[in-house]
Design a protein around this motif. Structure first.
Motif, PDB file in Angstrom:
ATOM      1  N   GLU A   1       0.836  -1.357   0.067  1.00 18.29           N
ATOM      2  CA  GLU A   1       0.025   0.009   0.085  1.00 18.29           C
ATOM      3  C   GLU A   1       0.849   1.191   0.004  1.00 18.29           C
ATOM      4  OE1 GLU A   1      -4.007   1.310   2.515  1.00 18.29           O
ATOM      5  OE2 GLU A   1      -2.332   0.543   3.822  1.00 18.29           O
TER       6      GLU A   1
ATOM      7  N   ARG B   1      -2.521   4.764   1.726  1.00 17.41           N
ATOM      8  CA  ARG B   1      -2.714   4.585   2.977  1.00 17.41           C
ATOM      9  C   ARG B   1      -3.518   5.823   3.870  1.00 17.41           C
ATOM     10  NH1 ARG B   1       2.007   3.648   4.291  1.00 17.41           N
ATOM     11  NH2 ARG B   1       2.676   5.424   5.373  1.00 17.41           N
ATOM     12  N   LYS B   2      -3.158   6.961   3.486  1.00 11.66           N
ATOM     13  CA  LYS B   2      -3.890   8.239   3.903  1.00 11.66           C
ATOM     14  C   LYS B   2      -5.245   8.271   3.762  1.00 11.66           C
ATOM     15  CE  LYS B   2       0.380  11.090   4.442  1.00 11.66           C
ATOM     16  NZ  LYS B   2       1.078  12.578   4.027  1.00 11.66           N
ATOM     17  N   LYS B   3      -5.532   7.928   2.456  1.00 10.13           N
ATOM     18  CA  LYS B   3      -7.068   7.992   2.174  1.00 10.13           C
ATOM     19  C   LYS B   3      -7.883   7.083   3.039  1.00 10.13           C
ATOM     20  CE  LYS B   3      -8.037   8.268  -2.098  1.00 10.13           C
ATOM     21  NZ  LYS B   3      -8.330   8.086  -3.752  1.00 10.13           N
ATOM     22  N   ARG B   4      -7.437   5.613   3.217  1.00 11.00           N
ATOM     23  CA  ARG B   4      -7.854   4.868   3.805  1.00 11.00           C
ATOM     24  C   ARG B   4      -8.228   5.167   5.224  1.00 11.00           C
ATOM     25  NH1 ARG B   4      -5.885   0.985   7.168  1.00 11.00           N
ATOM     26  NH2 ARG B   4      -3.769   1.501   6.303  1.00 11.00           N
ATOM     27  N   GLN B   5      -6.899   5.719   5.975  1.00 14.89           N
ATOM     28  CA  GLN B   5      -7.249   6.458   7.392  1.00 14.89           C
ATOM     29  C   GLN B   5      -8.264   7.206   7.153  1.00 14.89           C
ATOM     30  OE1 GLN B   5      -2.992   7.243   7.848  1.00 14.89           O
ATOM     31  NE2 GLN B   5      -2.468   4.992   8.686  1.00 14.89           N
ATOM     32  N   THR B   6      -8.222   8.241   6.403  1.00 15.47           N
ATOM     33  CA  THR B   6      -9.057   9.513   6.364  1.00 15.47           C
ATOM     34  C   THR B   6     -10.570   8.783   6.458  1.00 15.47           C
ATOM     35  OG1 THR B   6      -7.546  10.810   5.495  1.00 15.47           O
ATOM     36  CG2 THR B   6      -9.948  11.628   5.355  1.00 15.47           C
ATOM     37  N   ARG B   7     -10.841   7.950   5.652  1.00 16.44           N
ATOM     38  CA  ARG B   7     -12.009   7.341   5.215  1.00 16.44           C
ATOM     39  C   ARG B   7     -12.745   6.608   6.423  1.00 16.44           C
ATOM     40  NH1 ARG B   7     -14.898   2.855   3.940  1.00 16.44           N
ATOM     41  NH2 ARG B   7     -16.616   2.991   2.375  1.00 16.44           N
ATOM     42  N   GLN B   8     -11.379   5.802   7.382  1.00 14.00           N
ATOM     43  CA  GLN B   8     -12.128   5.224   8.501  1.00 14.00           C
ATOM     44  C   GLN B   8     -12.218   6.117   9.710  1.00 14.00           C
ATOM     45  OE1 GLN B   8     -12.347   1.420   8.736  1.00 14.00           O
ATOM     46  NE2 GLN B   8     -13.360   2.320  10.569  1.00 14.00           N
ATOM     47  N   ARG B   9     -11.456   7.253   9.714  1.00 16.69           N
ATOM     48  CA  ARG B   9     -11.567   8.262  10.899  1.00 16.69           C
ATOM     49  C   ARG B   9     -13.066   8.865  10.649  1.00 16.69           C
ATOM     50  NH1 ARG B   9     -10.796  13.621  10.768  1.00 16.69           N
ATOM     51  NH2 ARG B   9     -10.366  14.680  12.823  1.00 16.69           N
TER      52      ARG B   9
ATOM     53  N   ASP C   1     -15.765   6.315  11.588  1.00 21.87           N
ATOM     54  CA  ASP C   1     -15.695   6.148  13.266  1.00 21.87           C
ATOM     55  C   ASP C   1     -16.654   7.237  13.832  1.00 21.87           C
ATOM     56  OD1 ASP C   1     -14.320   3.683  12.833  1.00 21.87           O
ATOM     57  OD2 ASP C   1     -12.328   4.418  13.293  1.00 21.87           O
TER      58      ASP C   1
END
Length: 213
Positions: free
Chosen positions: A3, A8-16, A19
């Motif tokens: 990745e 990774r940043k996009k995935r983390q932003t989406r998850q944040r 949540d």
């Protein structure tokens, strides 16, 4: 493939964002909370929220794509000599035995289900996801069994396997709403799976057996 930093940043932003939205929905209800309030709490723009989540319902049911592919993935990963049904049953038993939160075996599942129960848009979206999963499984079975065009069997088998999965999930949801311990529900769910397997015909249980490699 590894990745990349951007992915990774996009995935983390989406998850944040998801949540934060889930927390707001659990506290205030799905209908009451607006997308603008989610964006403000996540410190992003409304457009950013919609870039990651096309519909408000997707903020709460954010694993829809994974659910759509779940049963198909079990079938594609079946072992040599194993049928589609036995692969699905084996995978579901593994999830139940491990008390996996992916099938609702965690203490907060009752709160999660209450949000869905109280919001018609979420119930409708959940039904849509289930129909997409059924259609996807039908296509997967047709491909794996090399079925001829117009062969009704992939759809019939998909309906049976989807019934097993949806019945299991609904039963777990009902039991967790009673505030039972996940481990206790897990033990009873294994018995339910055995009973459902007994109801499946040999034709279902022996469909799309993978040949030896």
């Amino acid at each position: 493939m590894a990745e990349g930093l951007r992915e990774r940043k996009k995935r983390q932003t989406r998850q944040r964002i998801s949540d934060i939205a889930t927390g707001l929905f659990l506290e205030h209800g799905f209908v009451t909370v607006t997308v603008a309030e989610v964006a403000e709490a996540a410190d992003v723009s409304v457009n950013t929220v919609y870039n990651y989540f096309p519909a408000k319902e997707d903020l709460f049911l954010d694993r829809g794509e994974a659910v759509v592919d779940r049963l198909s993935g079990y079938v594609r990963a079946r072992r040599a000599g194993e049928s589609a049904a036995h692969a699905v049953l084996r995978a579901l038993r593994s999830d139940v035995e491990s008390v996996s939160p992916t099938i609702g075996l965690f203490t907060g599942w009752a709160d999660f289900m209450k949000v869905i129960h109280d919001a018609h848009p979420l119930r409708s979206r959940l039904w849509e996801i289930q129909q997409q999963a059924l259609a996807h499984l039908t296509t997967t079975l047709a491909e794996e069994a090399e079925a001829a065009d117009g062969d009704p069997m992939p759809g019939l088998i998909a309906g049976q396997l989807s019934w097993v999965h949806s019945t299991l999930m609904a039963w777990i949801g009902d039991e967790m709403v009673k505030c039972r311990k996940p481990a206790e529900v897990s033990r009873d769910a294994l018995e339910l799976l055995d009973e459902m397997e007994d109801l499946l015909s040999e034709k279902v249980l022996n469909y799309a057996v993978r040949g030896a490699e």
